[in-house]
Design an enzyme around this catalytic site. Structure first.
Site, PDB file in Angstrom:
ATOM      1  N   LYS A   1     -56.156 -12.564 -34.607  1.00  0.00           N
ATOM      2  CA  LYS A   1     -55.415 -11.613 -33.770  1.00  0.00           C
ATOM      3  C   LYS A   1     -54.913 -12.290 -32.484  1.00  0.00           C
ATOM      4  CE  LYS A   1     -55.628  -8.414 -36.778  1.00  0.00           C
ATOM      5  NZ  LYS A   1     -56.637  -7.428 -37.112  1.00  0.00           N
TER       6      LYS A   1
HETATM    7  C1  LIG Z   1     -57.291  -6.447 -38.109  1.00  0.00           C
HETATM    8  C2  LIG Z   1     -56.978  -5.016 -38.221  1.00  0.00           C
HETATM    9  C3  LIG Z   1     -57.970  -4.019 -38.168  1.00  0.00           C
HETATM   10  C4  LIG Z   1     -59.436  -4.342 -38.175  1.00  0.00           C
HETATM   11  O1  LIG Z   1     -59.830  -5.178 -37.147  1.00  0.00           O
HETATM   12  P1  LIG Z   1     -61.302  -5.810 -37.200  1.00  0.00           P
HETATM   13  O2  LIG Z   1     -61.526  -6.268 -35.776  1.00  0.00           O
HETATM   14  O3  LIG Z   1     -61.253  -6.948 -38.165  1.00  0.00           O
HETATM   15  O4  LIG Z   1     -62.237  -4.751 -37.599  1.00  0.00           O
HETATM   16  C5  LIG Z   1     -57.592  -2.698 -38.172  1.00  0.00           C
HETATM   17  N1  LIG Z   1     -56.293  -2.346 -38.262  1.00  0.00           N
HETATM   18  C6  LIG Z   1     -55.311  -3.269 -38.339  1.00  0.00           C
HETATM   19  C7  LIG Z   1     -53.889  -2.805 -38.419  1.00  0.00           C
HETATM   20  C8  LIG Z   1     -55.619  -4.628 -38.349  1.00  0.00           C
HETATM   21  O5  LIG Z   1     -54.648  -5.534 -38.477  1.00  0.00           O
END
Ligand SMILES: *Cc1c(COP(=O)(O)O)cnc(C)c1O
Length: 389
Positions: free
Chosen positions: A184
């Site tokens: 991210k």
């Molecule tokens: C990555 C992601 C999540 C989940 O994030 P985590 O921190 O891995 O739990 C939820 N929604 C979207 C759209 C994502 O891209």
């Protein structure tokens, strides 16, 4: 030939030194560094409260719980997302109502949200996803939600930093959740942050984040009250973030704007480099909004090509470039499709996008040479596989 991965984090000396400092301090779990990270995050967003959690998924779960979602309730969300957005609705025994996306931004279709509210009783919450880092039409969604007494939970896993109509994502909906997963825009390895301006939601989520205990561990061991004493007021979860992870996060947060500027520059280079090719490049529906450029998603013009999207991805891999697809829509996954009788024909824009989209590498660690190589490779694959070419 050097392989260009689809994504890579950018971890500097500061993060490493802070983690070492934490390891040497003897306090590894949630403590002062996590508190500091939360304060810094709330300040950065301009929100009252920030709560660190061990994933965005955990954050979305806590948020829906605090919003009072339970069995028999409905939550409206988009099919064009990661399954985490919808699975948390099931954690609480509630049911998702899926709607299609808008064809330009791939964000939740607000007209369809309105129809879904008319068609279903007990809609409690809407979860828009700021797809790729471009804000959904939150102002319009908030207006609709208010009119019907529905709450907005923003899945901002892609959207740090992003704005809509000059307001930062994280300051608009009732609760917003960010992700610090490894790929991210900023990362703590695994982790997430919940922000809200509502003290009641904050208190509930803070309690449920740690076993339903009414004081958190750090207070328990540092306050003047007897350290062994605590009250359990609910069957809570174990969703706290460690100080080790927060050590990474606080330095990543300081770099959030610089990292975004680099992704934006790469996106700009791609937009220019792909001019004239049979593909559609991503763009901002509201040109004044800030796009985090977490994802750079192109749409292949299949009518002008002799190859499918899948073949394009294979050819990119053979040329040493990693790509991805965001997302395989939820109506194509067995669990959602079978349990909610989802028909692909009800989600034509998501289907259309799914057959054409490719996410290209876009991360600050990429060198100009690597960006150039991606452009050259995409150009040569598409030119070689054009119809009538
Ligand atoms: C990555 C992601 C999540 C989940 O994030 P985590 O921190 O891995 O739990 C939820 N929604 C979207 C759209 C994502 O891209």
């Amino acid at each position: 030939m050097e392989f260009i991965p689809y994504a890579l984090p950018m971890i500097g000396k500061e993060e490493i030194a802070e983690v070492v400092d934490t390891l040497e301090s003897g306090w590894l779990t949630t403590g002062k560094k996590t508190k500091d990270f939360e304060t810094q995050f709330a300040d950065y967003i301009g929100a009252e409260f920030a709560l660190a959690v061990n994933s965005a998924t955990a954050g979305l779960h806590l948020a829906l719980e605090a919003l009072g979602v339970g069995p028999g309730d409905k939550v409206i969300t988009t099919v064009h997302t990661f399954t985490a957005t919808a699975e948390v609705i099931r954690y609480l025994g509630a049911d998702p109502v899926f709607v299609d996306i808008e064809g330009d931004s791939f964000n939740i279709d607000v007209d369809e949200v309105e129809s879904a509210i008319e068609a279903h009783e007990n809609v409690k919450v809407i979860i828009p996803v700021h797809y790729a880092g471009q804000a959904a039409n939150i102002d319009r969604l908030m207006g609709i939600a208010k009119k019907h007494g529905i709450k907005i939970l923003e899945d901002a896993a892609h959207a740090l930093p992003a704005t809509h109509n000059s307001k930062k994502v994280g300051t608009m909906g009732d609760i917003t959740v960010f992700s610090f997963y490894a790929n991210k825009t900023i990362t703590t390895g695994e982790g997430g942050m919940i922000v809200t301006n509502n003290a009641e939601y904050r208190d509930r989520m803070s309690c449920m984040r740690l076993h339903g205990i009414s004081r958190d561990v750090f207070d328990r061991f540092t306050s003047k009250k007897p350290s062994w004493h605590y009250n359990v007021v609910a069957p809570g979860y174990k969703y706290n973030l460690t100080d080790i992870a927060s050590s990474i996060g606080m330095h990543q947060l300081k770099k959030a704007d610089i990292l975004k500027a680099r992704r934006e520059a790469i996106a700009q280079a791609y937009n220019e480099g792909f001019a004239g090719l049979p593909l559609k490049t991503p763009y901002l529906v509201n040109p004044e909004d800030v796009h985090s450029w977490h994802l750079y998603v192109v749409q292949l013009d299949l009518d002008s090509l002799t190859i499918s999207r899948d073949r394009f991805i294979e050819l990119m891999a053979e040329s040493g470039i990693g790509t991805s697809v965001h997302y395989i829509p939820l109506h194509r996954h067995p669990y959602w499709k079978e349990n909610y009788k989802l028909d692909a024909r009800c989600f034509p824009k998501s289907e259309y996008a799914y057959n054409r989209i490719v996410s290209l590498p876009n991360y600050p660690k990429m060198s100009d040479e690597q960006v150039e190589r991606v452009i050259k490779t995409v150009r040569s694959i598409l030119v070689e596989n054009m119809k009538g070419g």
